[in-house]
Write an enzyme that holds these catalytic residues in place. Sequence first.
Site, PDB file in Angstrom:
ATOM      1  N   ASP A 127       0.795  -1.221   0.000  1.00  0.00           N
ATOM      2  CA  ASP A 127       0.000   0.000   0.000  1.00  0.00           C
ATOM      3  C   ASP A 127       0.831   1.277   0.000  1.00  0.00           C
ATOM      4  OD1 ASP A 127      -2.363  -1.310  -0.250  1.00  0.00           O
ATOM      5  OD2 ASP A 127      -2.839  -1.333   1.884  1.00  0.00           O
ATOM      6  N   TYR A 173      -9.808  -0.865   1.410  1.00  0.00           N
ATOM      7  CA  TYR A 173      -9.675  -1.081   2.847  1.00  0.00           C
ATOM      8  C   TYR A 173      -9.438   0.214   3.613  1.00  0.00           C
ATOM      9  CZ  TYR A 173      -9.903  -6.129   3.331  1.00  0.00           C
ATOM     10  OH  TYR A 173     -10.346  -7.422   3.387  1.00  0.00           O
ATOM     11  N   HIS A 180      -3.153 -10.126   5.503  1.00  0.00           N
ATOM     12  CA  HIS A 180      -2.725  -8.737   5.693  1.00  0.00           C
ATOM     13  C   HIS A 180      -1.485  -8.771   6.577  1.00  0.00           C
ATOM     14  CE1 HIS A 180      -6.348  -6.702   4.150  1.00  0.00           C
ATOM     15  NE2 HIS A 180      -7.046  -7.647   4.748  1.00  0.00           N
ATOM     16  N   ASP A 214      16.487   2.928  21.611  1.00  0.00           N
ATOM     17  CA  ASP A 214      17.683   3.471  22.264  1.00  0.00           C
ATOM     18  C   ASP A 214      17.454   3.378  23.772  1.00  0.00           C
ATOM     19  OD1 ASP A 214      18.770   4.064  19.824  1.00  0.00           O
ATOM     20  OD2 ASP A 214      18.539   6.230  19.968  1.00  0.00           O
ATOM     21  N   ASP A 234      23.700  -0.364  18.172  1.00  0.00           N
ATOM     22  CA  ASP A 234      22.491   0.422  17.935  1.00  0.00           C
ATOM     23  C   ASP A 234      21.529  -0.465  17.138  1.00  0.00           C
ATOM     24  OD1 ASP A 234      20.600   2.363  17.617  1.00  0.00           O
ATOM     25  OD2 ASP A 234      21.894   3.795  16.590  1.00  0.00           O
TER      26      ASP A 234
END
Length: 784
Positions: A404, A492, A543, A552, A695
């Site tokens: 989408d 939708y 879906h 973090d 990270d």
Amino acid sequence: MKLTSTICSVLSTGALVSALPPIGYERRLFHEAINKRGINGSSSSCLTDAAPTTTAPKSNVWAPISAADNAAVWDLLHDPKSGLNLTHPSKAVLTDNYVWWMDALPVNKSDVLPYLDGEAPMPPKYARAILFEGGKDAPDSQEYMIGPLPVGPETSIEKLDYIYNGGNGGSVPFNARYFDGPRNKASDPLVASIMSNISDITAALFQGGVYHGSNDNRTNLVLTWGVPMSWDGTQAFRNVMLKFPGPANYLTPLDFYLLLDVTGTDASLYSMRGFVTGEKYYPTTEALRAAFVAGELAMEYDQTLDASWALVDHKPEMGVRDLEDRLAPSSLEIGGKRYRVDEENQYIEYMGWSFYMSFSRTLGIMFYDIKFKGERILYELSMQEAMAQYGGNQPKAAGTVYHDTYYQLGTEMSPLVEGFDCPWGSTFWNLSHSTNEKITTKTNSVCIFEADMNFPVSRHRYGADNAYGFDKLGTVKGSALTLRAIATVGNYDYMFDYVFHMDASFEIAVRASGYLQSSFYYPNQGKWGPRIQQATQGSLHDHIITFKGDFDIAGTKNSLQVSELKAVKQSQPWFPELGEFEQLELDVYNMKEEQQFNWAANNQAMYTIINTNSTNKWGTPRGYRIVPGKSDIHLSTLKSPFSLKNSEFAKSHLAVTQQHDNEVFANSVQNLNLPQKPQQDFSKFFDGESVDGEDLVVWFNLGMHHFTRSEDVPVTLYSEAYSSISFAPQNFFDRAQDGDILNRRWIEVDKAGNMTVQTYGVELETCAVRLSEPASHIGGTVVT
């Protein structure tokens, strides 16, 4: 005993109506409260009070580009000196170069953190633009970055390649680019020619239905087509399905498919590949006509011409439920709004939470710098893709995969109806996106509201040696702040909820309503869905909604801790008679490398983002746990040719990667037509890098296996098509985050049976609600 009660009055058509009093001894206190305060005493409106304001600590570095910058970038791209040779999109044909869309380029995290956490200047802003370049010798689509903004002597136009890993950077072959107006217009003459030649057949099969071209007055059928429309960009195909027109045409498909080859920019070379009807393939018009003459094409069922059954209005034939003429209960912010906003910077503070909101034409609303009590939990939280894949035994359902973002999901976030889409009195914000040289604003497209959770955050009673059944009882009121947007993408209506709870947890929920993409009904196709109307079958599909969470936790050096719950054999010397027996035990370890993975069987594993260098008072690493909610699924078909490599992000429940500035998106907005050779291959994110003390980004999927049903008519129901996930502190604090909440009751009963109630000064308010303007927040679209 100190106890107060609510007097919530509703002004409707001039009448003042008081709320029903509570039962039992509280009813007496309710009447006493009326006598003390008076029905016309100091009262506030539950609906009209605006949210208190605040000032964001920093300007919103993630904000969309302004109207002025949008216009300046547009002019720069169209300046002859740019060498891009652009035509205005409204006048473009296949062999022209023109702008498809423009948006803001995400700012690198490595540039933002020094600005947020230090004294570094605000990072420069850039726009991104996708240009369809049909005028090149090798026509393609190319993405560019334009900046720094505002446009000035230092501004340049450069190819935007670094965020894509498919091998061609921001370039997508012509055959794989979005099938827009010029492509549709170029192929329509071929469709009209073929369909006009068989109009007697379609008229006989479909109650007079014919197609002679999109602008021909004789045409009384409409077209739709499936995606993807290419495998790798070397070719393009268009599988057209016929439907009766009307607002509910998704539910009135016809059993007729025209297959086309639409490769390249020369429409004279486009050709027919064949027809499909009755679950059979006819490669030529002659083959189709021979079957028609032989009586082999008769429809077993006629599709309904009256689609009023598929409209979302009241159905008088179903009657009216008892007492349904009364307004349904509503969640009201009786004491006034308890969150602060800086609308200019799209910044919000609520009960310890603070965060920025931004918006993208493809991804919709996004959140940045999410903190609780001043500590960052997430740098970014954003939806990455909403995809669906279908199954069936005809070209549309069998070959349909939707991304989408390809259809610009964010631009379809439309105005919300106060009191129905969102509670009365919600705060409404607008969303704006670029439409060529102008900015289109969808008013009231995001709502913000605090609501009663209808259960307490925490509760316990102690003792039971009196008539009340307790000596002490504590209960803490549950409430949460929700930001909501609804994107209507084709058939939708996706509802996105981001919910911030009082206990420092937060939740993401997605619901789906709207029309099914249905199929023509055949009795032998039950394996793909049930019959739901006269000649309509619900099409089985998945879906999958993919999200990005850049955590973090106490800094950027995080790990993903796995706590596996295992049943182990052991013995205990104080139970010698038991010998060896099963006992629960945790096997705790950190993931070492980037990977995609699934929820453990029976949910016997807890996944927590932790910082091993930061511990709470008790010496335990601080973290946030990933808590599965309802319907956390992944794509069912892992090796389908229609989603082979362009949908890798949807093929596991969870994934963890090291954060990189060039791995911004899980998907590309033009990946849909490249299942064999994607522009962005999510599987390439997993290249053996460490996720221990790095990270980290966690990617997670929500969704639904849509087992279609007759109750999907007229539209799918939000109550059932629902998926969620939560993130909750796991040793992040020294204790539960409910001790500083004043909205609570502490009740004690002494030995003599005397009860005292501690309210902590939080009384129940009197408010007046005016419901004379129910359409005050329906909104609209403004182009500036």
